[in-house]
Scaffold this motif. Structure first.
Motif, short mmCIF file in Angstrom:
data_model
loop_
_atom_site.label_atom_id
_atom_site.label_comp_id
_atom_site.label_asym_id
_atom_site.label_seq_id
_atom_site.Cartn_x
_atom_site.Cartn_y
_atom_site.Cartn_z
N LEU A 1 0.81 -1.21 0.00
CA LEU A 1 0.00 0.00 0.00
C LEU A 1 0.85 1.28 0.00
N GLN A 2 2.10 1.14 0.35
CA GLN A 2 3.07 2.25 0.33
C GLN A 2 2.68 3.43 1.23
N TYR A 3 2.10 3.13 2.38
CA TYR A 3 1.86 4.20 3.34
C TYR A 3 3.20 4.61 3.95
N PRO A 4 3.42 5.90 4.12
CA PRO A 4 4.72 6.36 4.64
C PRO A 4 4.89 6.15 6.14
N ALA B 1 -13.35 0.75 22.15
CA ALA B 1 -12.55 0.56 20.94
C ALA B 1 -13.26 1.22 19.77
N GLN B 2 -12.48 1.67 18.81
CA GLN B 2 -13.07 2.35 17.65
C GLN B 2 -13.37 1.40 16.51
N GLY B 3 -13.09 0.12 16.67
CA GLY B 3 -13.42 -0.83 15.62
C GLY B 3 -12.98 -2.24 15.97
N PHE B 4 -13.60 -3.19 15.31
CA PHE B 4 -13.24 -4.61 15.43
C PHE B 4 -13.26 -5.19 14.03
N PHE B 5 -12.11 -5.64 13.57
CA PHE B 5 -11.99 -6.19 12.23
C PHE B 5 -11.50 -7.63 12.30
N VAL B 6 -11.98 -8.44 11.38
CA VAL B 6 -11.57 -9.84 11.30
C VAL B 6 -10.43 -9.95 10.30
N LYS B 7 -9.36 -10.63 10.71
CA LYS B 7 -8.24 -10.86 9.80
C LYS B 7 -8.73 -11.72 8.64
N GLN B 8 -8.48 -11.25 7.46
CA GLN B 8 -8.93 -11.94 6.27
C GLN B 8 -7.98 -13.08 5.90
N ASN B 9 -8.51 -14.07 5.17
CA ASN B 9 -7.71 -15.23 4.79
C ASN B 9 -6.81 -14.97 3.59
N SER B 10 -7.22 -14.10 2.69
CA SER B 10 -6.43 -13.87 1.49
C SER B 10 -5.68 -12.55 1.60
N PHE B 11 -4.57 -12.48 0.89
CA PHE B 11 -3.76 -11.27 0.88
C PHE B 11 -4.57 -10.09 0.37
N VAL C 1 -8.91 0.32 3.89
CA VAL C 1 -10.12 0.96 4.41
C VAL C 1 -9.85 1.57 5.78
N ILE C 2 -9.17 0.84 6.64
CA ILE C 2 -8.87 1.33 7.99
C ILE C 2 -8.03 2.61 7.92
N VAL C 3 -6.93 2.56 7.21
CA VAL C 3 -6.01 3.70 7.17
C VAL C 3 -6.66 4.90 6.49
#
Length: 140
Positions: A27-30, A107-117, A126-128
């Motif tokens: 994603l190349q976030y600095p 907490a400001q969010g709860f996300f599920v780790k996805q299975n695919s890259f 989306v988060i960032v």
């Protein structure tokens, strides 16, 4: 919330840390990423006087101090609470109780780790992007 500051990632699984770093590199976030294996190590870092990360992405189930305990400590520490650091849970394990417990810590969010890259990449993007557009009391 300083949007150019580091992203704290609290994750005890080495494979997940590697995959997350690959996603951030793609994603190349600095923003610099700083990884911690448990909540206790992250808390010690966050208590530093000049520490003010952009966001915290935390697993829930970890040794030493889990994500829920860490979030609770951040909320009850007046100096840390004033830093207005967005705290997001990111876990493979999910249950209704876990989600309720996470949100009960403010907490400001709860996300599920996805299975695919690609799914993981989309979730992190989306988060960032959301938090880069969000206003906070300390970013004026």
């Amino acid at each position: 919330m300083n949007k150019s500051r580091e992203i704290i990632i609290i994750e005890d699984d080495e494979d997940d840390r590697y995959l997350l770093e690959e996603v951030f590199n793609t994603l190349q976030y600095p923003n610099k990423r700083i990884y911690f294996p448990d909540g206790l190590a992250a808390l010690e870092y966050l208590q530093g006087p000049s520490t003010a990360p952009f966001i915290i992405i935390s697993d829930i189930n970890m040794p030493m101090m889990d994500g829920l305990e860490l979030k609770d400590k951040l909320c009850t520490d007046a100096k840390l609470n004033l830093k207005c650091i967005p705290y997001l849970f990111f876990s493979t394990a999910i249950s209704q109780k876990m989600v309720i417990d996470a949100y009960s810590t403010s907490a400001q969010g709860f996300f599920v780790k996805q299975n695919s890259f690609d799914q993981l990449l989309d979730t992190i993007r989306v988060i960032v992007e959301y938090w880069k557009k969000c206003a906070a009391p300390n970013n004026f």
